[in-house]
Write an enzyme that holds these catalytic residues in place. Structure first.
Site, short mmCIF file in Angstrom:
data_model
loop_
_atom_site.label_atom_id
_atom_site.label_comp_id
_atom_site.label_asym_id
_atom_site.label_seq_id
_atom_site.Cartn_x
_atom_site.Cartn_y
_atom_site.Cartn_z
N LYS A 1 -19.94 -7.41 11.33
CA LYS A 1 -18.55 -7.85 11.17
C LYS A 1 -17.69 -6.68 10.69
CE LYS A 1 -19.22 -9.26 6.35
NZ LYS A 1 -19.06 -10.33 5.34
N ARG B 1 -17.33 -20.29 -2.19
CA ARG B 1 -16.46 -19.87 -1.08
C ARG B 1 -16.70 -20.84 0.09
NH1 ARG B 1 -17.47 -13.48 -0.36
NH2 ARG B 1 -18.83 -14.45 1.18
N TYR C 1 3.36 13.95 -3.83
CA TYR C 1 4.36 13.08 -4.42
C TYR C 1 4.15 12.88 -5.92
CZ TYR C 1 5.55 11.79 0.38
OH TYR C 1 5.93 11.81 1.70
N MET D 1 0.19 9.27 3.10
CA MET D 1 -0.19 8.45 4.24
C MET D 1 -1.03 9.21 5.25
SD MET D 1 2.20 6.29 6.91
CE MET D 1 2.85 5.23 5.62
#
Length: 387
Positions: free
Chosen positions: A39, A134, A276, A324
């Site tokens: 998965k 769950r 940054y 990013m």
């Protein structure tokens, strides 16, 4: 072998031989069958390539979360038995059932949808919640679900192939929840038998349980993270969750090596801020190396100033914030140049960081580190090892 070159911004090299080896290793730990979980794009390793490698290693079945993931494997020509266990009862599962995909059933609404599918006798695995809280039927509704499934099977609307559940804390050997969930699972199997069901498979164990808790193995084990070479029992924990040192190796080999290429280097003065927020400044005149991979590629921003990378035979820590598309390392006076290969994490044989090292730096688990690598980074499955 050089796995990346100066023309490659970033690439995830997937060692298919390692996946096959890990499946063989995990199969040796159980007398039952093994379902390889692919998965989430094969835990970030590429679903189709990982599935093929797992089958080469002897996996008996494949498993995914969603029916759409199963259909991707079928479209690639993979014909092995295939289970998808998570879907809302309103989803159209006609294509999955028609593609001979077994479906997890956790409620009467799920059962009704499968029974109504225009494919008679679709395979299902009934899921019981034994304590994880769950997915799965609660114990209070289990008898009704089993009786309804038995009626649907008699009508040839479904074929109850298995009964399954999932452990909450299998990584902590001896945790009381493991014995409690195992006992509840056995009780659930008895209810299923009393309803007239004789499923071929009962499965509870994941990788950690398959390796460390024999009584949870039953007929089938579902191994996910282990087939990619990340061992959930690498770090021993006591029942209280405290760290108690490294456990003996189970012989699993990490399959993913995340690599990039230095895009630019430049000499900067002391006090130069980096990225940054200028959270990092050089202590002296130094060389900065720009690596063109960032959180758009799945590199967690929490790696800023924490996570290690490997270049030129040494480890460096990310300098400043991950952006990013890029991150920066301060290499001091080392002769690092544009075009040099960078290993963000690998199997550790060269001394490079591992996904576990990144997880420790980012305060998470190695599952998340590998699974988070985005589709922006190409996967390349190789055989013969990663150099």
């Amino acid at each position: 072998m050089r796995a990346s070159g100066p023309d490659e911004r970033a690439v995830a090299i997937i060692d298919a031989d390692a996946i096959a080896h890990n499946v063989r290793t995990l199969k040796a730990a159980t007398s039952g069958e093994l379902l390889a979980v692919v998965k989430a794009n094969g835990y970030g390793h590429g679903a189709v390539g990982s599935a093929r490698a797992a089958l080469t290693g002897g996996a008996d079945q494949l498993g995914v979360a969603y029916p759409t993931e199963a259909l991707e494997l079928r479209a690639a020509g993979i014909t092995a038995p295939l289970l998808a266990w998570l879907w809302p009862p309103g989803e159209d599962i006609t294509a999955a059932a028609g593609g001979a995909v077994m479906l997890g059933v956790s409620s009467p609404a799920h059962l009704d949808r499968v029974a109504a599918a225009p494919v008679s006798g679709a395979g299902i695995h009934l899921k019981i919640d034994t304590g994880l809280g769950r997915g799965g039927s609660p114990m209070s509704e289990w008898t009704r679900l089993c009786e309804a499934a038995a009626a649907a099977q008699r009508a040839r609307e479904v074929d109850v192939v298995g009964v399954m559940s999932h452990l909450a804390n299998s990584e902590v050997l001896g945790d009381p929840s493991i014995a409690d969930q195992t006992a509840r699972f056995r009780a659930a199997l008895a209810v299923a038998r009393d309803a007239g069901l004789t499923p071929r498979y009962a499965h509870l164990a994941n990788t950690a349980a398959a390796l460390g808790t024999p009584e949870t193995r039953f007929d089938l084990v579902r191994c996910g993270i282990g087939i990619y070479g990340l061992d959930p029992l690498d770090t021993m924990t006591s029942g209280s969750g405290s760290r108690t040192g490294l456990r003996e190796s189970h012989g699993l080999r990490p399959a993913m090596s995340l690599r990039a290429t230095v895009a630019l280097t430049k000499r900067v003065p002391a006090g130069q801020g980096v990225s940054y927020g200028l959270t990092y400044r050089t202590a002296s005149e130094s060389t900065l190396a720009l690596i063109p991979i960032g959180y758009g590629d799945g590199i967690s921003r929490t790696a800023s100033g924490r996570a290690p990378v490997w270049v030129g035979g040494r480890q460096y820590t990310i300098a400043g914030r991950v952006a990013m598309d890029q991150l920066v390392i301060d290499v001091g006076d080392e002769a690092i140049m544009a075009g040099d290969e960078v290993i963000l994490f690998g199997d550790g044989r060269l001394g490079e960081p591992t996904a576990a090292d990144w997880a420790a730096a980012c305060g998470t688990i190695d599952y998340e580190i590998v699974t988070a690598i985005s589709a922006r980074v190409p996967r390349r499955h190789v055989t013969g090892g990663v150099g």
